[in-house]
Design an enzyme around this catalytic site. Structure first.
Site, PDB file in Angstrom:
ATOM      1  N   HIS A 156      63.384 112.572 -11.751  1.00 44.77           N
ATOM      2  CA  HIS A 156      63.682 112.625 -10.101  1.00 44.77           C
ATOM      3  C   HIS A 156      64.076 110.942 -10.568  1.00 44.77           C
ATOM      4  CE1 HIS A 156      62.104 115.960  -7.436  1.00 44.77           C
ATOM      5  NE2 HIS A 156      61.521 116.374  -8.721  1.00 44.77           N
ATOM      6  N   ASP A 364      66.525 102.889  -8.581  1.00 42.02           N
ATOM      7  CA  ASP A 364      66.355 104.429  -8.014  1.00 42.02           C
ATOM      8  C   ASP A 364      66.732 105.698  -8.175  1.00 42.02           C
ATOM      9  OD1 ASP A 364      63.904 105.865  -6.227  1.00 42.02           O
ATOM     10  OD2 ASP A 364      64.718 103.862  -4.838  1.00 42.02           O
TER      11      ASP A 364
HETATM   12  C1  GDG Z   1      61.384 110.181  -5.477  1.00 40.74           C
HETATM   13  C2  GDG Z   1      62.249 108.574  -6.857  1.00 40.74           C
HETATM   14  C3  GDG Z   1      63.421 110.350  -5.479  1.00 40.74           C
HETATM   15  C4  GDG Z   1      57.941 106.350   3.006  1.00 40.74           C
HETATM   16  N1  GDG Z   1      57.437 106.468   3.864  1.00 40.74           N
HETATM   17  C5  GDG Z   1      56.048 106.852   4.595  1.00 40.74           C
HETATM   18  C6  GDG Z   1      56.874 108.485   4.779  1.00 40.74           C
HETATM   19  N2  GDG Z   1      57.743 108.113   3.329  1.00 40.74           N
HETATM   20  C7  GDG Z   1      58.784 109.143   2.677  1.00 40.74           C
HETATM   21  C8  GDG Z   1      60.125 108.685   2.849  1.00 40.74           C
HETATM   22  C9  GDG Z   1      60.706 109.618   2.011  1.00 40.74           C
HETATM   23  C10 GDG Z   1      59.575 109.580   0.557  1.00 40.74           C
HETATM   24  O1  GDG Z   1      57.881 109.178   1.342  1.00 40.74           O
HETATM   25  C11 GDG Z   1      59.761 108.091  -0.950  1.00 40.74           C
HETATM   26  O2  GDG Z   1      61.005 109.234  -0.643  1.00 40.74           O
HETATM   27  P1  GDG Z   1      62.163 108.637  -1.948  1.00 40.74           P
HETATM   28  O3  GDG Z   1      63.437 108.836  -2.462  1.00 40.74           O
HETATM   29  O4  GDG Z   1      62.905 107.155  -0.903  1.00 40.74           O
HETATM   30  O5  GDG Z   1      61.444 107.786  -3.135  1.00 40.74           O
HETATM   31  P2  GDG Z   1      59.806 108.051  -4.397  1.00 40.74           P
HETATM   32  O6  GDG Z   1      58.705 108.395  -3.505  1.00 40.74           O
HETATM   33  O7  GDG Z   1      60.068 107.099  -5.648  1.00 40.74           O
HETATM   34  O8  GDG Z   1      60.446 109.652  -4.734  1.00 40.74           O
HETATM   35  C12 GDG Z   1      63.336 108.740  -5.504  1.00 40.74           C
HETATM   36  C13 GDG Z   1      62.254 111.022  -4.720  1.00 40.74           C
HETATM   37  O9  GDG Z   1      61.832 110.841  -5.714  1.00 40.74           O
HETATM   38  C14 GDG Z   1      63.140 112.432  -4.336  1.00 40.74           C
HETATM   39  O10 GDG Z   1      63.096 113.314  -6.537  1.00 40.74           O
HETATM   40  O11 GDG Z   1      64.418 110.565  -4.551  1.00 40.74           O
HETATM   41  O12 GDG Z   1      63.718 108.043  -6.364  1.00 40.74           O
HETATM   42  O13 GDG Z   1      61.705 107.892  -6.951  1.00 40.74           O
HETATM   43  O14 GDG Z   1      60.601 111.521   2.036  1.00 40.74           O
HETATM   44  O15 GDG Z   1      60.119 109.443   4.040  1.00 40.74           O
HETATM   45  N3  GDG Z   1      56.691 109.470   4.926  1.00 40.74           N
HETATM   46  C15 GDG Z   1      55.598 109.601   5.953  1.00 40.74           C
HETATM   47  N4  GDG Z   1      55.279 108.120   6.120  1.00 40.74           N
HETATM   48  C16 GDG Z   1      55.179 107.320   5.580  1.00 40.74           C
HETATM   49  O16 GDG Z   1      55.369 106.330   6.244  1.00 40.74           O
HETATM   50  N5  GDG Z   1      55.645 110.387   6.424  1.00 40.74           N
END
Ligand code: GDG
Length: 464
Positions: A156, A364
């Protein structure tokens, strides 16, 4: 069809409550529900003397099998090698990476222990899908135990370039264990290229046709599978969420003003301090926006026991206080920094309400927030995405305003352009991005990966 066995660091057990399940958890659960199977991994709990056998929770046709970690394993495997060595290294933060043999031993110990506990649950024709940097050695441990099933792996995070990976004392063993999988999936072509570079120039391996790689005496498939989101669900919920009390309160409070939104786990890879400084530069450079545009940053705490995460929290509190102190007025604050999480549905309403999505990680793997912001927009009046070129999502979302997050002037200018962008251009850019978000939806990502995994010949692609 064969059963699926998903292995990930954390397991989303449905009886723990649906609120915790994010999009990825839902997608993996659906894959398991199609053909039945097991989801295996850490329970998320630590205990002084963890039980030896996994706790089994049956929710037909899926079995959730979870293990607790001892305090020591949690410290060395999770807080230590996974999150203080591999995470910073894979995000190009050599300055923050801690190379510590004890943590590495803990990482290997937990991978071995988990593999040994899963072994008796595996049937001959099961397909296994292992997730993320916590579990890179998992397949080689299973192979050692005689497992010949098809095993796929999805990373990821980014995969770093060879020069960065070489700083890891155990890089050879790590790369060797990646090659114990039959299919290895990366987020972007950059990650695949970095893997190829290592295979050819360090491991003395070969890149064959059809995305095949030969190294360390094994042949495997290494490909790009950009992860996505549940597009339709997001579109639907964002429209409904406009009626939610929290979203209505936000709309009412905004009146004639515009909001820029940032949503991130509180993590140094997300570039939040740099974002705050760029926002300050934006107010300085374009003073007509003072009193009219605010940045709303939602940043729930993450990995709170790791020292680097405590430091960034303090840094952000000081920065937000400073910027608000200098620029704030009685009735307007430039930065609203919310150190907590919101329910997923509410978040989609926030995305839809905010004129600009500011997604500026320093590095990222993909960044799902960028895709979620796009999918949540009102098609008639979409907002603008300002996106770091160092997010994996930048490869697909080329109609976003792409920025270099290290360059504050560049981000400030993009913000000004986003706030003043005419509706027609906003629509054109949004339609182009929306088509890409559809192309790589979470369902398609999962189906593509599993189809390739299931096409691996019995016994793998061969040795040598
Ligand atoms: C890893 C990789 C890759 C955030 N704040 C809240 C909340 N979130 C949710 C977002 C999003 C998720 O968390 C974060 O996903 P990201 O992709 O932005 O980042 P990582 O957590 O670092 O994920 C990344 C991912 O894996 C998938 O392969 O894209 O690069 O680092 O869905 O919406 N959700 C809620 N409340 C919040 O305050 N419910």
């Amino acid at each position: 069809m064969s059963r699926l066995v998903v292995v990930s660091n954390r397991v989303a057990v449905p009886t723990d409550g649906p609120a915790k399940a994010g999009g990825l958890a839902v997608a993996l659960r659906e894959a398991l529900q199609e053909n039945g199977g097991i989801w295996f991994g850490w329970s998320g709990k630590t205990s002084p003397k963890p039980q030896d056998e996994p706790t089994m929770t049956e929710v037909e046709p899926v079995t959730y099998a979870t293990l607790d970690l001892s305090r020591r394993d949690h410290q060395e495997y999770y807080n230590g090698f996974a999150n203080r060595t591999l995470w910073p290294l894979f995000h190009y933060r050599l300055d923050l990476a801690d190379f510590n043999r004890q943590d590495y031993a803990g990482y290997l110990r937990v991978n071995t222990h988990f593999a040994e506990r899963l072994r008796p649950l595996i049937r001959e024709d099961d397909d296994l899908w292992v997730h993320d940097y916590h579990l890179i050695p998992f397949a080689s441990e299973l192979r050692r135990l005689g497992v010949e099933n098809r095993i796929g792996f999805f990373l990821h995070t980014p995969f770093p370039t060879m020069e960065v990976l070489l700083a890891l004392p155990s890089h050879d063993r790590l790369a060797r264990s990646l090659c114990a999988y039959d299919v290895v999936g990366f987020q972007t072509v950059n990650d695949l290229r970095a893997f190829h570079e290592y295979i050819v120039h360090e491991a003395g391996g070969e890149i064959l046709g059809d995305n095949m790689v030969r190294a360390f005496g094994r042949t495997l498939k290494a490909e790009v599978y950009p992860i996505g989101i549940e597009v339709e669900t997001m579109q639907r919920t964002s429209a409904h969420a406009m009626q939610e009390p929290a979203v209505r309160r936000l709309v009412k409070h905004m009146a004639e003003r515009s909001l820029v939104i940032g949503v991130d786990r509180l993590d140094y890879s997300k570039g939040i301090p740099e974002r705050f400084r760029s926002f300050e530069r934006f107010l300085e450079k374009f003073p007509t926006h003072q009193g009219k545009v605010s940045l709303m940053q939602i940043a729930p705490v993450s990995r709170g026991e790791v020292p680097e995460y405590k430091n960034i929290r303090e840094e952000l509190e000081a920065l937000a206080g400073h910027i608000n102190g200098v620029y704030g007025e009685l009735d307007w604050m430039p930065i609203r920094y919310l150190n907590k999480g919101y329910p997923r549905d509410t978040l989609t309403g926030f995305y839809r309400t905010c004129r600009v999505g500011l997604v500026t990680p320093l590095r990222d793997g993909m960044n799902l927030v960028a895709k979620e912001y796009v999918a949540s927009q009102n098609p008639h009046e979409p907002g603008v995405l300002v996106l770091s070129r160092f997010a994996g999502a930048a490869r697909e979302l080329d109609a976003a305003l792409q920025v270099n997050p290290y360059d504050q002037d560049n981000v400030a200018e993009a913000l000004n352009r986003a706030i003043t962008m005419p509706l027609e251009e906003r629509r054109e850019r949004w339609e182009s991005m929306m088509a890409k978000v559809h192309d790589s939806s979470l369902d398609k990502w999962r189906e593509r990966f599993l189809a390739v995994l299931r096409s691996v010949p019995p016994g793998g692609f061969g040795h040598g």
